[in-house]
Design an enzyme around this catalytic site. Structure first.
Site, short mmCIF file in Angstrom:
data_model
loop_
_atom_site.label_atom_id
_atom_site.label_comp_id
_atom_site.label_asym_id
_atom_site.label_seq_id
_atom_site.Cartn_x
_atom_site.Cartn_y
_atom_site.Cartn_z
N VAL A 134 30.53 -55.42 -52.59
CA VAL A 134 29.22 -55.95 -53.01
C VAL A 134 28.62 -55.08 -54.11
CG1 VAL A 134 28.77 -57.04 -50.79
CG2 VAL A 134 28.11 -54.65 -51.11
N HIS A 194 31.59 -61.47 -50.13
CA HIS A 194 30.63 -60.90 -49.18
C HIS A 194 29.26 -60.68 -49.82
CE1 HIS A 194 34.06 -59.24 -46.43
NE2 HIS A 194 33.88 -60.54 -46.31
N CYS A 242 15.79 -65.03 -49.68
CA CYS A 242 14.86 -65.30 -48.60
C CYS A 242 15.59 -65.18 -47.26
CB CYS A 242 14.33 -66.75 -48.77
SG CYS A 242 13.44 -67.34 -47.34
N CYS A 279 9.32 -63.96 -49.70
CA CYS A 279 9.76 -65.11 -50.49
C CYS A 279 8.54 -65.86 -51.03
CB CYS A 279 10.59 -66.02 -49.56
SG CYS A 279 10.88 -67.67 -50.20
N CYS A 329 8.31 -69.43 -49.03
CA CYS A 329 7.94 -69.66 -47.62
C CYS A 329 7.32 -68.43 -46.97
CB CYS A 329 9.18 -70.08 -46.82
SG CYS A 329 10.34 -68.73 -46.54
N ASN A 378 47.32 -49.05 -51.08
CA ASN A 378 46.42 -48.36 -50.16
C ASN A 378 47.05 -47.00 -49.84
OD1 ASN A 378 44.86 -47.61 -47.85
ND2 ASN A 378 44.45 -49.78 -47.45
C1 BV8 Z 1 32.17 -64.67 -39.69
C2 BV8 Z 1 28.94 -57.21 -46.69
C3 BV8 Z 1 31.64 -66.65 -38.50
C4 BV8 Z 1 27.84 -56.37 -46.17
C5 BV8 Z 1 30.76 -57.23 -45.07
C6 BV8 Z 1 33.29 -60.36 -32.93
C7 BV8 Z 1 31.94 -60.67 -33.04
C8 BV8 Z 1 31.41 -61.21 -34.21
C9 BV8 Z 1 32.22 -61.44 -35.29
C10 BV8 Z 1 33.56 -61.11 -35.17
C11 BV8 Z 1 34.11 -60.58 -34.02
N1 BV8 Z 1 35.43 -60.39 -34.23
C12 BV8 Z 1 35.74 -60.75 -35.47
C13 BV8 Z 1 34.62 -61.20 -36.05
C14 BV8 Z 1 34.50 -61.70 -37.35
C15 BV8 Z 1 33.87 -60.62 -38.22
C16 BV8 Z 1 34.86 -59.49 -38.37
O1 BV8 Z 1 35.82 -59.63 -39.09
N2 BV8 Z 1 34.62 -58.36 -37.68
C17 BV8 Z 1 35.56 -57.26 -37.75
C18 BV8 Z 1 34.82 -55.94 -37.94
C19 BV8 Z 1 36.39 -57.25 -36.48
N3 BV8 Z 1 33.64 -61.28 -39.45
C20 BV8 Z 1 32.45 -61.81 -39.70
O2 BV8 Z 1 31.48 -61.68 -38.97
C21 BV8 Z 1 32.38 -62.65 -40.95
N4 BV8 Z 1 31.72 -63.87 -40.66
O3 BV8 Z 1 33.20 -64.52 -39.09
O4 BV8 Z 1 31.29 -65.64 -39.45
C22 BV8 Z 1 30.83 -67.79 -38.93
C23 BV8 Z 1 31.47 -68.85 -39.56
C24 BV8 Z 1 30.71 -69.91 -39.97
C25 BV8 Z 1 29.32 -69.91 -39.77
C26 BV8 Z 1 28.69 -68.82 -39.16
C27 BV8 Z 1 29.45 -67.74 -38.73
C28 BV8 Z 1 31.58 -61.93 -42.02
C29 BV8 Z 1 32.32 -60.70 -42.48
C30 BV8 Z 1 31.61 -60.09 -43.69
C31 BV8 Z 1 30.83 -58.88 -43.25
N5 BV8 Z 1 30.24 -58.23 -44.43
N6 BV8 Z 1 30.21 -56.72 -46.16
C32 BV8 Z 1 27.87 -54.99 -46.76
O5 BV8 Z 1 28.76 -54.66 -47.57
O6 BV8 Z 1 26.97 -54.21 -46.39
S1 BV8 Z 1 32.23 -56.64 -44.52
C33 BV8 Z 1 32.50 -55.05 -45.05
O7 BV8 Z 1 33.80 -54.75 -44.58
C34 BV8 Z 1 32.58 -54.82 -46.55
O8 BV8 Z 1 32.55 -56.01 -47.32
C35 BV8 Z 1 33.96 -54.19 -46.68
O9 BV8 Z 1 34.52 -54.32 -47.91
C36 BV8 Z 1 34.64 -55.03 -45.68
C37 BV8 Z 1 36.02 -54.83 -45.29
O10 BV8 Z 1 36.23 -53.48 -45.12
P1 BV8 Z 1 37.18 -52.81 -46.22
O11 BV8 Z 1 36.74 -53.25 -47.56
O12 BV8 Z 1 38.58 -53.08 -45.84
O13 BV8 Z 1 36.77 -51.34 -46.07
P2 BV8 Z 1 37.35 -50.31 -45.03
O14 BV8 Z 1 36.48 -49.11 -45.09
O15 BV8 Z 1 37.59 -51.00 -43.72
O16 BV8 Z 1 38.79 -49.95 -45.59
C38 BV8 Z 1 38.90 -49.28 -46.83
C39 BV8 Z 1 40.37 -49.18 -47.11
O17 BV8 Z 1 40.52 -48.58 -48.39
C40 BV8 Z 1 41.12 -48.32 -46.12
O18 BV8 Z 1 42.29 -48.98 -45.71
C41 BV8 Z 1 41.47 -47.05 -46.92
O19 BV8 Z 1 42.73 -46.52 -46.54
C42 BV8 Z 1 41.55 -47.62 -48.30
N7 BV8 Z 1 41.31 -46.66 -49.38
C43 BV8 Z 1 40.58 -45.51 -49.35
N8 BV8 Z 1 40.61 -44.94 -50.58
C44 BV8 Z 1 41.36 -45.73 -51.39
C45 BV8 Z 1 41.80 -46.83 -50.63
N9 BV8 Z 1 42.57 -47.80 -51.13
C46 BV8 Z 1 42.92 -47.70 -52.43
N10 BV8 Z 1 42.53 -46.68 -53.24
C47 BV8 Z 1 41.75 -45.69 -52.74
N11 BV8 Z 1 41.39 -44.67 -53.55
#
Ligand code: BV8
Length: 246
Positions: free
Chosen positions: A107, A123, A131, A152, A155, A218
């Site tokens: 983001v 995302h 809003c 907003c 609203c 990665n």
């Molecule tokens: C949805 C925006 C349904 C905000 C983000 C139980 C309960 C509720 C939900 C769920 C559940 N189980 C599963 C879910 C679904 C849930 C989910 O996936 N949960 C996970 C944690 C288990 N997903 C959701 O809730 C999604 N929505 O399912 O809704 C629905 C459908 C219809 C209608 C209504 C509802 C929404 C998911 C989006 C959440 N928002 N971000 C913000 O940024 O503040 S997600 C957030 O995680 C970020 O976007 C981030 O990018 C993303 C993913 O993480 P990564 O990018 O992979 O980051 P991470 O730190 O994990 O990893 C970094 C990697 O980089 C590592 O591997 C590391 O080794 C590597 N790295 C490090 N350095 C380097 C490198 N790689 C390359 N070069 C380097 N130098």
């Protein structure tokens, strides 16, 4: 950079020969720009887990705390520059045009700052607010600090960051385009994501299931590595410029 040169050579061949490449990027792509990843050592903020703050429930419970978290992330993201990994992906998009679709979970706006024109911010974006009742479209607001509490015009509800929180749906158009493109891609390039978040990770996995060669960039194994044709173990900023070199 001492990663598997043979794997890089094979991956470079695949990228050079591909006409359709799906890219899925995550927080690791921006790590070398100085931004914390979600789940790495920096994944904590004032001893809260980022994933606990990125929810509508957290915002309803304590909007001041959540806005303080996003204010810190806006300040960090607006103060850093794209790194060679972002520039390499922007160059690949320029080379392939409509043959490349970049879905970013980030983001931070850095892939657009690197010159990419068509990346989908699946995302949302720290550059936009909306809003909290969803009565109108998100709009760009770069004020620092953001004057929370702000409401907003339409609203009177609190304005919130225009990002997709856990438990919120992604833009169906982004998902439709991502799955459709991935179904016909020869390569799916996964960069800097742990592959833990859905449905983003499924966008890459489905492309591989339809026959795309998955290349995972990665420093550590991701949840998508088991679906990978090539795993390039290294930082995006070092690997990507070499991967796309012609
Ligand atoms: C949805 C925006 C349904 C905000 C983000 C139980 C309960 C509720 C939900 C769920 C559940 N189980 C599963 C879910 C679904 C849930 C989910 O996936 N949960 C996970 C944690 C288990 N997903 C959701 O809730 C999604 N929505 O399912 O809704 C629905 C459908 C219809 C209608 C209504 C509802 C929404 C998911 C989006 C959440 N928002 N971000 C913000 O940024 O503040 S997600 C957030 O995680 C970020 O976007 C981030 O990018 C993303 C993913 O993480 P990564 O990018 O992979 O980051 P991470 O730190 O994990 O990893 C970094 C990697 O980089 C590592 O591997 C590391 O080794 C590597 N790295 C490090 N350095 C380097 C490198 N790689 C390359 N070069 C380097 N130098």
């Amino acid at each position: 950079m001492s990663f598997d040169e043979a794997a890089l050579a094979r991956a470079r061949e695949r990228v050079a020969g591909a006409e359709r490449i799906l890219v899925l990027s995550g927080a690791g792509l921006s790590a070398e720009s100085g931004l914390d990843t979600f789940r790495g050592a920096g994944g904590l903020w004032r001893n809260h887990r980022a994933t606990d703050l990125a929810t509508p429930e957290a915002f309803a419970r304590d909007p001041d705390l959540v806005w303080a978290f996003y204010e810190a992330r806006r300040a960090a993201a607006f103060d850093v520059e794209p790194n060679p990994g972002h520039h390499a992906l922007a160059l690949l998009e320029e080379r392939l045009g409509d043959g490349l679709l970049h879905l970013t979970q980030n983001v931070d706006g850095l892939i657009a700052a690197a010159g990419a024109r068509r990346a989908l911010e699946i995302h949302g974006s720290l550059r936009q607010v909306r809003c909290s009742r969803g009565c109108s479209e998100p709009f760009e607001d770069l004020r620092r600090p953001f004057p929370h509490p702000a409401v907003c015009d339409g609203c009177g509800s609190l304005l919130r960051p225009a990002v997709v929180w856990f438990g919120e749906g992604l833009d169906p158009d982004h998902l439709d385009r991502g799955f459709a493109f991935g179904a016909r891609a020869e390569v799916v390039l996964v960069v800097g994501t742990s592959g833990q978040v859905e449905p983003a990770a499924s966008l890459a996995r489905e492309a591989a299931r339809h026959g795309a060669a998955l290349i995972d960039v990665n420093p550590e194994p991701s949840l998508l590595a088991s679906h990978a044709t090539e795993v390039l173990t290294g930082p995006a900023g070092a690997v990507l410029p070499r991967l796309i070199a012609t």
